[in-house]
Design an enzyme around this catalytic site. Structure first.
Site, PDB file in Angstrom:
ATOM      1  CG  ASP A  12       2.306 -40.695  48.647  1.00 26.86           C
ATOM      2  OD1 ASP A  12       1.494 -41.364  47.961  1.00 26.86           O
ATOM      3  OD2 ASP A  12       1.942 -39.808  49.437  1.00 26.86           O
ATOM      4  CG  HIS A  13       2.327 -44.055  51.782  1.00 20.51           C
ATOM      5  ND1 HIS A  13       3.186 -42.988  51.959  1.00 20.51           N
ATOM      6  CD2 HIS A  13       1.167 -43.718  52.405  1.00 20.51           C
ATOM      7  CE1 HIS A  13       2.578 -42.052  52.673  1.00 20.51           C
ATOM      8  NE2 HIS A  13       1.353 -42.461  52.945  1.00 20.51           N
ATOM      9  CB  CYS A  69       0.828 -38.202  46.470  1.00 25.40           C
ATOM     10  SG  CYS A  69       0.159 -36.536  46.304  1.00 25.40           S
ATOM     11  N   GLY A  70      -1.810 -39.201  47.220  1.00 29.17           N
ATOM     12  CA  GLY A  70      -3.235 -39.346  47.525  1.00 29.17           C
ATOM     13  C   GLY A  70      -4.088 -38.387  46.729  1.00 29.17           C
ATOM     14  CB  THR A  71      -4.613 -34.834  46.889  1.00 30.66           C
ATOM     15  OG1 THR A  71      -3.284 -34.384  47.247  1.00 30.66           O
ATOM     16  CG2 THR A  71      -5.413 -35.114  48.155  1.00 30.66           C
ATOM     17  N   GLY A  72      -2.473 -35.935  44.633  1.00 26.62           N
ATOM     18  CA  GLY A  72      -1.651 -35.402  43.536  1.00 26.62           C
ATOM     19  C   GLY A  72      -1.094 -34.026  43.851  1.00 26.62           C
ATOM     20  CD  GLN A  73      -3.969 -30.538  44.339  1.00 20.97           C
ATOM     21  OE1 GLN A  73      -3.110 -29.753  43.968  1.00 20.97           O
ATOM     22  NE2 GLN A  73      -5.128 -30.654  43.725  1.00 20.97           N
ATOM     23  N   GLY A  74       0.374 -32.610  46.886  1.00 21.04           N
ATOM     24  CA  GLY A  74       1.637 -32.425  47.605  1.00 21.04           C
ATOM     25  C   GLY A  74       2.840 -32.746  46.741  1.00 21.04           C
ATOM     26  CG  HIS A 102      -3.041 -23.257  26.226  1.00 24.50           C
ATOM     27  ND1 HIS A 102      -4.159 -22.506  26.494  1.00 24.50           N
ATOM     28  CD2 HIS A 102      -3.167 -23.673  24.937  1.00 24.50           C
ATOM     29  CE1 HIS A 102      -4.930 -22.458  25.407  1.00 24.50           C
ATOM     30  NE2 HIS A 102      -4.354 -23.169  24.453  1.00 24.50           N
ATOM     31  CG  ASN A 103      -0.289 -24.326  31.160  1.00 28.70           C
ATOM     32  OD1 ASN A 103      -1.260 -25.060  31.361  1.00 28.70           O
ATOM     33  ND2 ASN A 103      -0.419 -23.009  31.084  1.00 28.70           N
ATOM     34  NE  ARG A 113      -4.997 -42.053  50.310  1.00 28.58           N
ATOM     35  CZ  ARG A 113      -4.161 -41.740  51.305  1.00 28.58           C
ATOM     36  NH1 ARG A 113      -4.101 -40.495  51.745  1.00 28.58           N
ATOM     37  NH2 ARG A 113      -3.392 -42.659  51.852  1.00 28.58           N
ATOM     38  NE  ARG A 136      -3.273 -17.030  22.850  1.00 29.65           N
ATOM     39  CZ  ARG A 136      -3.817 -18.021  22.152  1.00 29.65           C
ATOM     40  NH1 ARG A 136      -3.333 -18.362  20.962  1.00 29.65           N
ATOM     41  NH2 ARG A 136      -4.856 -18.685  22.632  1.00 29.65           N
ATOM     42  CG  HIS A 137      -0.218 -20.911  24.289  1.00 33.05           C
ATOM     43  ND1 HIS A 137      -1.171 -20.360  25.115  1.00 33.05           N
ATOM     44  CD2 HIS A 137      -0.867 -21.268  23.148  1.00 33.05           C
ATOM     45  CE1 HIS A 137      -2.348 -20.390  24.514  1.00 33.05           C
ATOM     46  NE2 HIS A 137      -2.191 -20.936  23.317  1.00 33.05           N
TER      47      HIS A 137
END
Ligand code: RB5
Length: 149
Positions: A12-13, A69-74, A102-103, A113, A136-137
């Site tokens: 994002d911006h 993004c700012g946090t990477g979370q959204g 693993h994932n 940010r 197993r993963h």
């Protein structure tokens, strides 16, 4: 597979500068990168950006996707709504390696940010150079996929 060294990136911006730096970094390592924008610093909703890149990865057009993004979370939350996508936010290189090993993550999300340029590039390198360990993963990743319904 033809897409083995292809990745898509978006932000994002809040993360345009870091996105461009990551593009230069991974292109220099021989990755074929599609930077799907945005090109300007205008406000852009991260759910749209994340979903667009996630659909391309889920369709099999790219081996990996990188989101910012700012946090990477959204943007990570939006991407993980798309079937077949496994995306994690990483603030450290250990996690970046582990979400591959693993994932079997196919997308990486970063917070512009939160992390500085040097660490961000090291996180990207850790993610792109690690291999899924299977075994197993794989069973556990299959369980994640089963939750998609
Ligand atoms: C945009 O201001 C900000 O909310 C976004 O970049 C991101 O941090 C959301 O998770």
């Amino acid at each position: 597979m033809g897409h083995d060294r292809r990745l898509v990136i978006t932000s994002d911006h809040a993360a345009i500068e870091l996105r461009r730096a990551i593009v230069d970094h991974v292109v220099a390592q021989g990755w074929e990168v599609d930077d799907i924008g945005p090109k300007t610093a205008e406000s852009t909703p991260y759910p749209e950006r994340g979903a667009e890149a996630a659909r391309l990865v889920a369709d099999g057009q790219y081996r990996f996707g990188i989101l910012l993004c700012g946090t990477g979370q959204g943007i990570m939350m939006a991407a993980n709504k798309i079937k077949g996508v496994r995306c994690g936010v990483c603030l450290d290189t250990f996690s970046a390696r582990m979400i591959r090993q693993h994932n079997d993550a196919n997308m990486l999300s970063l917070g512009a940010r939160v992390v500085g340029l040097g660490l961000a590039l090291e996180i990207v390198d850790a993610f792109l150079s690690a291999e899924f360990e299977g075994g197993r993963h794989a069973t556990r990743v299959e369980m994640i996929t089963a939750l998609e319904g």
